[in-house]
Motif scaffolding. Sequence first.
Motif, PDB file in Angstrom:
ATOM      1  N   GLU A   3      -3.806  25.006  46.317  1.00  0.00           N
ATOM      2  CA  GLU A   3      -3.687  25.871  45.144  1.00  0.00           C
ATOM      3  C   GLU A   3      -3.756  25.086  43.834  1.00  0.00           C
ATOM      4  O   GLU A   3      -4.423  25.506  42.879  1.00  0.00           O
ATOM      5  N   ASN A   4      -3.086  23.921  43.777  1.00  0.00           N
ATOM      6  CA  ASN A   4      -3.115  23.114  42.554  1.00  0.00           C
ATOM      7  C   ASN A   4      -4.520  22.616  42.251  1.00  0.00           C
ATOM      8  O   ASN A   4      -4.959  22.626  41.100  1.00  0.00           O
ATOM      9  N   ASP A   5      -5.232  22.171  43.287  1.00  0.00           N
ATOM     10  CA  ASP A   5      -6.610  21.713  43.092  1.00  0.00           C
ATOM     11  C   ASP A   5      -7.488  22.857  42.593  1.00  0.00           C
ATOM     12  O   ASP A   5      -8.317  22.677  41.710  1.00  0.00           O
ATOM     13  N   ILE A   7      -6.527  25.555  40.912  1.00  0.00           N
ATOM     14  CA  ILE A   7      -6.161  25.898  39.528  1.00  0.00           C
ATOM     15  C   ILE A   7      -6.813  24.923  38.555  1.00  0.00           C
ATOM     16  O   ILE A   7      -7.358  25.327  37.518  1.00  0.00           O
ATOM     17  N   LYS A   8      -6.794  23.632  38.885  1.00  0.00           N
ATOM     18  CA  LYS A   8      -7.430  22.627  38.024  1.00  0.00           C
ATOM     19  C   LYS A   8      -8.935  22.872  37.935  1.00  0.00           C
ATOM     20  O   LYS A   8      -9.519  22.832  36.847  1.00  0.00           O
ATOM     21  N   LEU A   9      -9.560  23.116  39.077  1.00  0.00           N
ATOM     22  CA  LEU A   9     -11.004  23.354  39.099  1.00  0.00           C
ATOM     23  C   LEU A   9     -11.358  24.650  38.374  1.00  0.00           C
ATOM     24  O   LEU A   9     -12.311  24.697  37.596  1.00  0.00           O
ATOM     25  N   TYR A  10     -10.567  25.685  38.599  1.00  0.00           N
ATOM     26  CA  TYR A  10     -10.790  26.970  37.931  1.00  0.00           C
ATOM     27  C   TYR A  10     -10.699  26.798  36.415  1.00  0.00           C
ATOM     28  O   TYR A  10     -11.552  27.297  35.672  1.00  0.00           O
ATOM     29  N   SER A  11      -9.696  26.093  35.950  1.00  0.00           N
ATOM     30  CA  SER A  11      -9.530  25.850  34.510  1.00  0.00           C
ATOM     31  C   SER A  11     -10.714  25.066  33.955  1.00  0.00           C
ATOM     32  O   SER A  11     -11.188  25.330  32.844  1.00  0.00           O
ATOM     33  N   ARG A  12     -11.172  24.115  34.733  1.00  0.00           N
ATOM     34  CA  ARG A  12     -12.316  23.303  34.298  1.00  0.00           C
ATOM     35  C   ARG A  12     -13.586  24.158  34.197  1.00  0.00           C
ATOM     36  O   ARG A  12     -14.343  24.047  33.228  1.00  0.00           O
ATOM     37  N   LYS A  15     -13.283  26.307  31.145  1.00  0.00           N
ATOM     38  CA  LYS A  15     -13.499  25.506  29.942  1.00  0.00           C
ATOM     39  C   LYS A  15     -14.996  25.261  29.716  1.00  0.00           C
ATOM     40  O   LYS A  15     -15.507  25.445  28.607  1.00  0.00           O
ATOM     41  N   ASN A  72     -10.671  33.314  42.797  1.00  0.00           N
ATOM     42  CA  ASN A  72      -9.313  33.491  42.281  1.00  0.00           C
ATOM     43  C   ASN A  72      -8.752  34.842  42.737  1.00  0.00           C
ATOM     44  O   ASN A  72      -7.598  34.929  43.178  1.00  0.00           O
TER      45      ASN A  72
END
Length: 185
Positions: A3-5, A7-12, A15, A72
């Motif tokens: 999940e953390n990976d 979230i980081k990828l989704y945010s990237r 962006k 997501n």
Amino acid sequence: NNENDFIKLYSRIQKYESISDRMEIEIATYLSKLSEGRLSDESKHKIQQLMRAVTEIESISDSCYNIARTINRQQEQKVVLPDYLRENILHMFKLLDKGVDEMIKILSANKHVANFEIRNNINIELEINNYRNKLKTKNLVDVNDMKYKYETSVIYMDIIMECEKMGDYIINVVEAYKEINIRNN
């Protein structure tokens, strides 16, 4: 899976999609200013094709973001795709990777592009379309046979359909480049 990976990828992805939107506007604004000048018909045509390519490249970015949003949604709804559906999606991603690689090769060539090079992209696009059609048909059968829930089908097909759209955008960029290239020769 992590999940953390994700979230980081989704945010990237989010962006870079936003950056892509801004770049599209900046480039289109610049090209519009160029077209206000006294230009030959050939130059005006090139600018139109450049604007088309910029728009289609931004649409590729939109598709990436739409796929990320679907994944997501999948996670939020706790929809688990059977392994064979995940494999189908990964195969579609590989086809898209080939299409993007060929598109980049054409755009980076900085020379006249041979018809066979453009045909490579067209063939990849046809392969993407055919694969999408095959998966769409199989999905209907699988849902009717209750191999998985309808909600799973919706997530799965949203990803597949967005991939197919991305394939369209890729070929549109190549065709715009081809138009510019034809006018140069």
